[in-house]
Design an enzyme around this catalytic site. Sequence first.
Site, mmCIF file in Angstrom:
data_model
loop_
_atom_site.group_PDB
_atom_site.id
_atom_site.type_symbol
_atom_site.label_atom_id
_atom_site.label_comp_id
_atom_site.label_asym_id
_atom_site.label_seq_id
_atom_site.Cartn_x
_atom_site.Cartn_y
_atom_site.Cartn_z
ATOM 1 N N SER A 1 6.056 -8.405 0.823
ATOM 2 C CA SER A 1 5.009 -7.770 1.614
ATOM 3 C C SER A 1 3.657 -8.363 1.232
ATOM 4 O O SER A 1 3.454 -8.775 0.093
ATOM 5 C CB SER A 1 5.002 -6.252 1.387
ATOM 6 O OG SER A 1 4.112 -5.601 2.276
ATOM 7 N N ASP A 2 2.759 -8.393 2.196
ATOM 8 C CA ASP A 2 1.411 -8.882 1.932
ATOM 9 C C ASP A 2 0.444 -8.155 2.854
ATOM 10 O O ASP A 2 0.806 -7.776 3.979
ATOM 11 C CB ASP A 2 1.309 -10.392 2.173
ATOM 12 C CG ASP A 2 0.001 -10.960 1.660
ATOM 13 O OD1 ASP A 2 -0.130 -11.133 0.436
ATOM 14 O OD2 ASP A 2 -0.906 -11.192 2.478
ATOM 15 N N GLN A 3 -0.772 -7.956 2.377
ATOM 16 C CA GLN A 3 -1.767 -7.236 3.165
ATOM 17 C C GLN A 3 -3.064 -8.038 3.246
ATOM 18 O O GLN A 3 -3.552 -8.555 2.243
ATOM 19 C CB GLN A 3 -2.043 -5.865 2.553
ATOM 20 C CG GLN A 3 -2.966 -4.990 3.389
ATOM 21 C CD GLN A 3 -3.141 -3.614 2.761
ATOM 22 O OE1 GLN A 3 -3.901 -3.464 1.816
ATOM 23 N NE2 GLN A 3 -2.418 -2.635 3.271
ATOM 24 N N ALA B 1 2.034 -6.982 6.317
ATOM 25 C CA ALA B 1 3.221 -7.700 6.767
ATOM 26 C C ALA B 1 4.391 -7.403 5.838
ATOM 27 O O ALA B 1 4.226 -7.212 4.631
ATOM 28 C CB ALA B 1 2.947 -9.197 6.802
#
Length: 204
Positions: free
Chosen positions: A74-76, A111
């Site tokens: 996950s990435d923000q 994401a």
Amino acid sequence: MIPSSVPPRLILASGSAYRRELLSRLQLPFEAISPDIDETPQAGEAPQETALRLARAKAAAVASKAPGALVIGSDQVATLDGLQIGKPGNHARALEQLQLMRGRRVVFHTALCLWDSRVADPAHAAQVDNIQVFVDFRDLPDAELDAYLRIEQPYDCAGSAKNEGLGIALLDNIASTDPTALTGLPLISLTGMLRRAGVAFFGT
């Protein structure tokens, strides 16, 4: 879905304590392994493209060393007027971020990638999603912003405000299809991905 009588190994490709806490809510056994990747945005890359690329890269990096596992990446990326707002890293930069965002709407792209390393073809191994969160910041004076930062010190947080802590007092409104996306791991989307990968909930 790949049927199996043995639950697959589940790995969170992250060193984030916030994501570990969120994933633990699902009451599934998992490991956390921090991926070693370059998280620098690419030239000309849209914010959502950065988030999706990095979520996928994190999952793929860990999956390459964990055959048979399901790996969560996950990435923000936070954006204001379409421009990326990264992790501040220190007090001065965090204060600048909050001053810029006060009274404004910030869009957070969170994401998510679930990489199934049981799938032989890498082109079909990943499920991906991007959850947008629209956050309206209160128009607060410098003194309050500075005091908040000294109390919580959210210097590792994109946008310099932790909604799961005292940072919630900086916010006027949060709008999203997934309430956990802002903290960094969209659990509604993730549980759907896990079900499609054959993971059973509630012992069924």
